[in-house]
Design an enzyme around this catalytic site. Structure first.
Site, mmCIF file in Angstrom:
data_model
loop_
_atom_site.group_PDB
_atom_site.id
_atom_site.type_symbol
_atom_site.label_atom_id
_atom_site.label_comp_id
_atom_site.label_asym_id
_atom_site.label_seq_id
_atom_site.Cartn_x
_atom_site.Cartn_y
_atom_site.Cartn_z
ATOM 1 N N SER A 209 72.999 37.865 -98.926
ATOM 2 C CA SER A 209 74.139 37.898 -98.002
ATOM 3 C C SER A 209 73.763 38.310 -96.589
ATOM 4 C CB SER A 209 75.267 38.807 -98.493
ATOM 5 O OG SER A 209 75.748 38.383 -99.753
ATOM 6 N N ASP B 152 78.079 35.081 -96.764
ATOM 7 C CA ASP B 152 77.812 34.991 -95.328
ATOM 8 C C ASP B 152 79.140 35.089 -94.582
ATOM 9 O OD1 ASP B 152 75.262 34.531 -96.258
ATOM 10 O OD2 ASP B 152 75.397 32.360 -96.049
ATOM 11 N N SER C 263 74.530 33.768 -101.546
ATOM 12 C CA SER C 263 74.571 34.616 -100.356
ATOM 13 C C SER C 263 75.989 34.645 -99.794
ATOM 14 C CB SER C 263 73.605 34.070 -99.297
ATOM 15 O OG SER C 263 73.570 34.896 -98.158
#
Length: 371
Positions: free
Chosen positions: A248, A288, A286
């Site tokens: 992330s 984001d 991830s």
């Protein structure tokens, strides 16, 4: 000015990307940090204890601690939603938020939320008594940190918010970025800024990232793909709990340019382009999440008896230089987070290698990419 040149080194003397000669477009602010935006302050608590604790908290005050209670225009963008940032439902609804931002590890995001409330009760009880939806965000540090150990407490969050200051900002393994990895090198906290001249006024755009994303093979520095050349020494690749690219990234974009909320959201969306310059394609694993806010128009969103308010803003056709500034500062902030780091060993002997700076300099020099 005493101490290291803030464009070349952090306050602790760690090198920044420009200190290695990496080229970046645009004109940075005095500190080349999010704190170049007037009023913005940043504070850290870094927790490195025994062999298992590698975590911390970052606190960001949009209008400084004293400005809590005066909402800022804001916008949010999720490039990929495998993460958490609290308070974004209200940002989407109202285009504003009030109070500080805290960034920490995944399992402490609730504690960070509660810690913002505790800090606000202590310093601005009138705000807490009226209404508060804190903004707390996270990235996952479970490779290096005992993430299930509940080491972050409300007091730690309060301490990070109390520590917030203007001026140059430390980078690397500090604050919420302490246990993070980026492109399977040691990652963490990074920042950069740009000055944008518009209609005879110099505005500032600052970006702060908690960088914890990317697979090694993706890494691009100064426009040169380096993943294959730097493939050696990658112990994180053998850690099956985190697929390559997982982790992330949280980005906070600040500006003193007068914008309305949808324009802030447009700035937040440009973080994606800045990250892409460093090579990432954006992993499913991830989270984001990007927040952008404008410190202009003080008092415009504050509750009061007046029925009509006025909000100054730049026209949309004036925003391209600000979009470019976000892209440039985001790229540099990520690279700063990598460059300012050292090797770290954490829980269960897990090791995260630092970006090999000498090797990077040699490769970029051979490619003719250094200043």
């Amino acid at each position: 000015m005493t101490g290291p040149d803030p464009h070349l080194a952090t306050p602790a003397g760690r090198p920044r990307a420009r200190g290695l000669g990496l080229p970046f477009g645009g004109r940075p602010g005095r500190w080349n940090a999010i704190t170049d935006v007037p009023g913005v302050t940043v504070g850290y608590v870094t927790m490195i204890e025994a062999e298992r604790v590698r975590t911390g908290v970052t606190g960001i005050h949009p209008r400084g601690p004293a400005g809590t209670g005066d909402p800022v225009a804001a916008g949010f963008h999720a490039q990929n939603g495998n993460g958490e940032m609290t308070g974004v439902s209200w940002i989407t609804e109202s285009g504003t938020f009030t109070g500080p931002v805290a960034i920490t590890n995944t399992n402490a995001v609730g504690v960070a939320h509660a810690g913002i409330v505790a800090w606000t009760v202590r310093h601005h009880p009138e705000v807490a008594d009226a209404w508060l939806l804190p903004v707390a965000a996270e990235t996952w540090d479970g490779y290096l940190n005992d993430i299930n150990g509940h080491h972050v407490t409300e007091d730690i969050v309060v301490a990070a918010l109390e520590a917030a200051r203007a001026g140059p900002v430390e980078e690397g393994s500090v604050g919420g970025g302490t246990g993070m990895n980026c492109y399977q090198f040691k990652g963490g906290s990074g920042t950069a800024s740009r000055i944008v001249a518009r209609a005879g006024t110099g505005y500032t755009v600052g970006v702060f990232v908690q960088a914890n994303f990317g697979a090694r093979r993706e890494l691009v520095l100064a426009g040169v793909p380096l993943g294959d050349a730097l493939a050696a020494d990658n112990p994180i690749a053998a850690f099956r709990a985190a697929p390559p690219g997982a982790g992330s990234v949280i980005a906070v974009v600040a500006t003193d340019a007068p914008l309305f909320p949808h324009q802030c959201q447009a700035l937040a969306r440009r973080v994606t382009a800045g990250l892409a310059r460093t090579g990432t394609s954006g992993s499913h694993f991830s989270g984001d999440l990007f927040l952008a806010f404008s410190t202009a128009n003080p008092g415009a969103f504050r509750p009061g008896p007046a029925e009509l308010r006025q909000l100054g803003f730049l026209p949309w056709e004036s925003l391209d230089p600000f979009f470019e500034a976000v892209v440039q500062a985001t790229e540099e902030a990520v690279v700063n987070a990598l460059v300012a780091n050292a090797d770290m060993t954490g829980r269960d002997g897990h090791r995260s290698p630092a970006l090999p700076r000498d090797r990077v300099v040699a490769l970029l020099s051979a490619a003719g990419r250094l200043r």
